[in-house]
Design a protein around this motif. Structure first.
Motif, short mmCIF file in Angstrom:
data_model
loop_
_atom_site.label_atom_id
_atom_site.label_comp_id
_atom_site.label_asym_id
_atom_site.label_seq_id
_atom_site.Cartn_x
_atom_site.Cartn_y
_atom_site.Cartn_z
N ALA A 415 -16.43 -1.50 17.64
CA ALA A 415 -16.97 -1.32 16.30
C ALA A 415 -18.48 -1.48 16.33
O ALA A 415 -19.09 -2.04 15.43
N LEU A 416 -19.09 -0.96 17.39
CA LEU A 416 -20.53 -1.06 17.54
C LEU A 416 -21.24 -0.20 16.49
O LEU A 416 -20.77 0.90 16.17
N SER A 417 -22.35 -0.68 16.01
CA SER A 417 -23.09 0.02 14.95
C SER A 417 -24.55 0.16 15.37
O SER A 417 -24.94 -0.18 16.48
N GLY A 418 -25.34 0.67 14.44
CA GLY A 418 -26.75 0.87 14.74
C GLY A 418 -26.99 2.14 15.52
O GLY A 418 -26.12 3.02 15.62
N GLU A 419 -28.18 2.24 16.08
CA GLU A 419 -28.58 3.45 16.78
C GLU A 419 -28.35 3.32 18.28
O GLU A 419 -28.32 2.23 18.84
N GLU A 439 -19.14 3.02 15.55
CA GLU A 439 -19.72 3.30 14.24
C GLU A 439 -21.23 3.50 14.37
O GLU A 439 -22.02 3.10 13.51
N LEU A 440 -21.63 4.14 15.45
CA LEU A 440 -23.04 4.38 15.71
C LEU A 440 -23.60 5.38 14.71
O LEU A 440 -22.92 6.34 14.31
N THR A 441 -24.85 5.18 14.32
CA THR A 441 -25.47 6.01 13.30
C THR A 441 -26.77 6.62 13.84
O THR A 441 -27.12 6.43 15.00
#
Length: 568
Positions: A415-419, A439-441
Motif C-alpha cells: 500500500a505504498l503511496s507518494g511518488e 497506491e503510487l501517484t
C-alpha cells in the motif's frame, strides 16, 4: 608409454569411445588416471586388470558408463580416490568396495544405483580415513559403512526410503549428505555427539518429520546445515545457537513455527533461509548484528510489524527477501549502510563450501523479471530486494536510489503511496523493477530512461497520472502497455480514461491556461445569446401575429406531427 604414471585429462571436451579400459592400460600402470567430465564413452569390461595396475586416483565421472559396478574395483588396494559420478550405473554397490584399506574418496553420484539405507552398519577402526560419496543415485540393498573411519558421506539425490540409521551419525565424518531421497522419520539424535567433527550436514529434500534434535547444538564445528524441503515441525531449539560456526543455515519449506529463533550468537552466518514456514511475530532487531549475512530469505511466513531499521547494518547483504508476510509500516529510510548493494562487486566469486574435497554450492529460488527463477549458482554480484505481498505503507525511500548495485527490486502488492523517487535513474545496476499494485501517484520519472540494464518494469495498478515519458526505454520494452494497466489517469495506458495531446504532450486532465479559460467563457456567452435570440425571435413573432395566423400555424404543426406518427 610403459612408464606413464600420471594421465589426468578430466574437465575437457574429449570425445570418442574406449572399448575396453582393461586393454587401454595393458602396458602401463599409472597411479593417477583422470578421464572424467569429458564427452567420452568408457566401457568397463569385467576382465581383471593386471595385478600391477593399482591406481591411487581413478576419475571416470561422466563417461557414459553403463551396467553394474565392476568387481575388479574391489581389488584396488591402493585406491584412495574413486569417482564414477554422472554415469548410468545400475544395481547394488559391491560390499567389498568399502573394504579397500586406503580409500579416501568414493563418488558414485548421479547414477541409477538402487536400494535402501542399511539398518545395520559395520564398524572397523583398522583402516585409514575414508571418504564416501554416493550422491544422487538410486541405491539398493544393504551397504556396509565403515563410519568410524569415513571422513565424508554423501548419499544425496537417491531414492532411499525408510529411516536414517542412527549409526550414520556416530562416526568421525565431516561431510554427511543424504539430500534428495525419500527418507522419512525423525533426524537421529546420534548426529553431533560429543567430540564430533561434523562440518556439513545436508538432509534436504526428503520426507523427514518431527522436531530438530537438540544434539545439533553440540555441532561446534558445523558450518553448513541444510534441512530444507521436509516435513519438520515444532520450534527451533534454542541450543542451535551453540553451533557458532554455522555459516549456512537453510530451514526452507518445512512446518516450523514460533517466533524468530534466537540466532544472535551465530555471528558467522552468511546464508540464512527460513522461507515457507509458519514463523510468527516480528523480525528482531538483532538481525542487524549478523554482519556477515549475504543472503537473508524470510519469505512466505507470518512475520508482522515493521521491517527493523537495523537491516541497514548488513553491509555485506546482497539478497534480502521478506515477501509474502504480514509486515506493515514503512520501508526503512536509511539504506546507505548496505554497502554491497551500493557498489556492485565485479569479481563474481561463487558462494559455496569445499569440505573434504566435496563442494556444496548455494542455491536460491527468487522472483526475478516477473518469474520465479531457480538459481543453482549464486555469485557475489547477484543481488535483489523483495518486499512484495505485504502491507507496507508510506513512501519509497529516496535513499533507495543509492543502491546502484541492486539488480532486482520488487515492492509490489503493498500500500505504498507518494511518488516514484525522481532519482531512480541513479540505480544503474537495476535489471528488474516491480512497483505494481500499490497506491503510487504523480508521474513516471523520466530518469528511468537512464537504466540501461533494465529488462523488465511493472508499474501497473497504481494511481499514476500524467504522460508516459518518451524515450527508448519506454518505447521499446512496453509497446503493449501491460506495464501501465490499472492507471486510469496515465496518458498512454491501455485502460486510461483520458486522451493524450500528442502534439504538446498535455492531456485533457491538465489545468487550462488563462487564455483557454477566456475562450471557454466567450463560447458559453455566444451560445447563451444565440439561444435567447432564437427563442424569442421565434415565439415573439408569433405573439405579434393575429390570432387567426397563430391558429393556422399550430394547425400545420399538428398535421405534421400526425403524419410523422402514422409514418412511424
Amino acid at each position: 608409454m610403459p612408464k606413464l604414471q600420471v594421465l589426468f585429462l578430466s574437465l575437457n571436451s574429449f570425445t570418442g569411445t574406449i572399448q575396453s579400459l582393461t586393454s587401454f592400460f595393458k602396458s602401463s600402470n599409472p597411479y593417477i588416471l583422470g578421464l572424467g567430465y569429458n564427452k567420452l564413452t568408457v566401457k568397463l569390461d569385467q576382465q581383471l586388470f593386471p595385478p600391477s595396475f593399482q591406481p591411487q586416483i581413478l576419475d571416470l565421472s561422466s563417461c557414459n558408463i553403463t551396467g553394474k559396478i565392476p568387481d575388479f574395483l574391489s581389488n584396488q588396494t591402493q585406491l584412495a580416490f574413486l569417482s564414477l559420478a554422472h554415469n548410468n550405473l545400475l544395481g547394488a554397490i559391491p560390499s567389498r568396495l568399502f573394504n579397500l584399506p586406503k580409500l579416501s574418496y568414493l563418488d558414485l553420484s548421479f547414477n541409477s544405483l538402487q536400494g535402501f539405507l542399511p539398518t545395520k552398519i559395520q564398524m572397523n577402526s583398522f583402516f585409514g580415513p575414508t571418504t564416501l560419496n554416493l550422491a544422487s543415485n538410486l541405491l539398493e540393498g544393504p551397504v556396509p559403512f565403515l563410519l568410524e573411519n569415513i571422513d565424508a558421506i554423501n548419499l544425496s539425490g537417491n531414492n532411499f526410503t525408510g529411516f536414517i540409521p542412527p549409526q550414520i551419525g556416530l562416526g568421525n565424518a565431516r561431510f554427511i549428505s543424504l539430500s534428495g531421497n525419500k527418507l522419512s522419520g525423525q533426524i537421529p539424535f546420534s548426529f553431533c555427539q560429543e567430540n564430533n567433527a561434523l562440518m556439513l550436514l545436508d538432509l534436504s529434500n526428503n520426507s523427514l518429520s518431527g522436531a530438530l534434535p537438540v544434539s545439533l547444538g553440540n555441532c561446534t564445528s558445523l558450518s553448513f546445515l541444510n534441512i530444507a524441503q521436509n516435513n519438520l515441525s515444532s520450534s527451533i531449539p534454542a541450543v542451535l545457537e551453540n553451533a557458532k560456526s554455522l555459516s549456512y543455515l537453510d530451514l526452507t519449506g518445512n512446518h516450523f513455527e514460533g517466533s524468530f529463533p534466537s540466532f544472535e550468537k551465530l555471528q558467522n552466518l552468511v546464508v540464512l533461509k527460513m522461507g515457507y514456514n509458519n514463523f510468527v511475530g516480528k523480525i528482531p532487531q538483532f538481525i542487524g548484528d549478523l554482519k556477515n549475512l549475504r543472503i537473508l530469505v524470510l519469505r512466505s511466513n507470518f512475520f508482522n510489524e515493521s521491517i527493523p531499521q537495523d537491516i541497514n547494518k548488513l553491509w555485506k547483504l546482497q539478497i534480502m527477501d521478506f515477501s509474502d508476510n504480514k509486515l506493515s509500516g514503512s520501508i526503512p529510510e536509511k539504506l546507505d549502510g548496505l554497502k554491497t548493494l551500493i557498489t556492485r562487486p565485479t569479481d563474481g566469486d561463487l558462494l559455496g563450501y569445499v569440505i573434504s574435497s566435496m563442494y556444496a554450492g548455494v542455491k536460491l529460488s527468487m522472483a526475478y523479471k516477473g518469474l520465479i527463477y531457480q538459481f543453482n549458482v549464486i555469485r557475489t554480484y547477484h543481488s535483489g530486494i523483495d518486499f512484495s505481498l505485504n502491507a507496507l505503507t508510506g513512501n519509497i525511500p529516496q535513499e533507495m536510489s543509492f543502491l546502484k548495485g541492486l539488480a532486482m527490486l520488487n515492492l509490489s502488492h503493498n500500500a505504498l503511496s507518494g511518488e516514484i523517487p525522481s532519482n531512480i535513474g541513479d540505480m544503474s545496476g537495476l535489471q528488474s523493477l516491480d512497483l505494481s499494485f500499490n497506491e503510487l501517484t504523480a508521474g513516471i520519472p523520466e530518469s528511468i530512461n537512464l537504466l540501461d540494464s533494465l529488462g523488465i518494469m511493472n508499474l501497473s495498478y497504481n494511481n499514476l497520472s500524467g504522460r508516459i515519458p518518451p524515450g527508448t526505454k519506454f518505447d521499446t520494452l512496453y509497446e503493449d502497455g501491460w506495464a501501465y494497466v490499472g492507471n486510469k489517469y496515465l496518458c498512454g495506458a491501455p485502460d486510461a480514461i483520458i486522451n493524450c495531446n500528442i502534439n504538446d504532450g498535455s492531456s485533457e486532465q491538465e489545468p487550462a491556461s488563462e487564455e483557454d479559460a477566456s475562450e471557454k467563457w466567450l463560447f458559453i456567452g455566444i451560445v447563451a445569446v444565440g439561444y435567447v435570440v432564437g427563442f424569442w425571435g421565434h415565439f415573439g413573432v408569433l405573439k405579434l401575429l393575429k390570432k387567426r395566423w397563430r391558429e393556422r400555424y399550430w394547425m400545420a404543426i399538428d398535421k405534421m406531427a400526425s403524419r410523422i406518427t402514422k409514418s412511424s
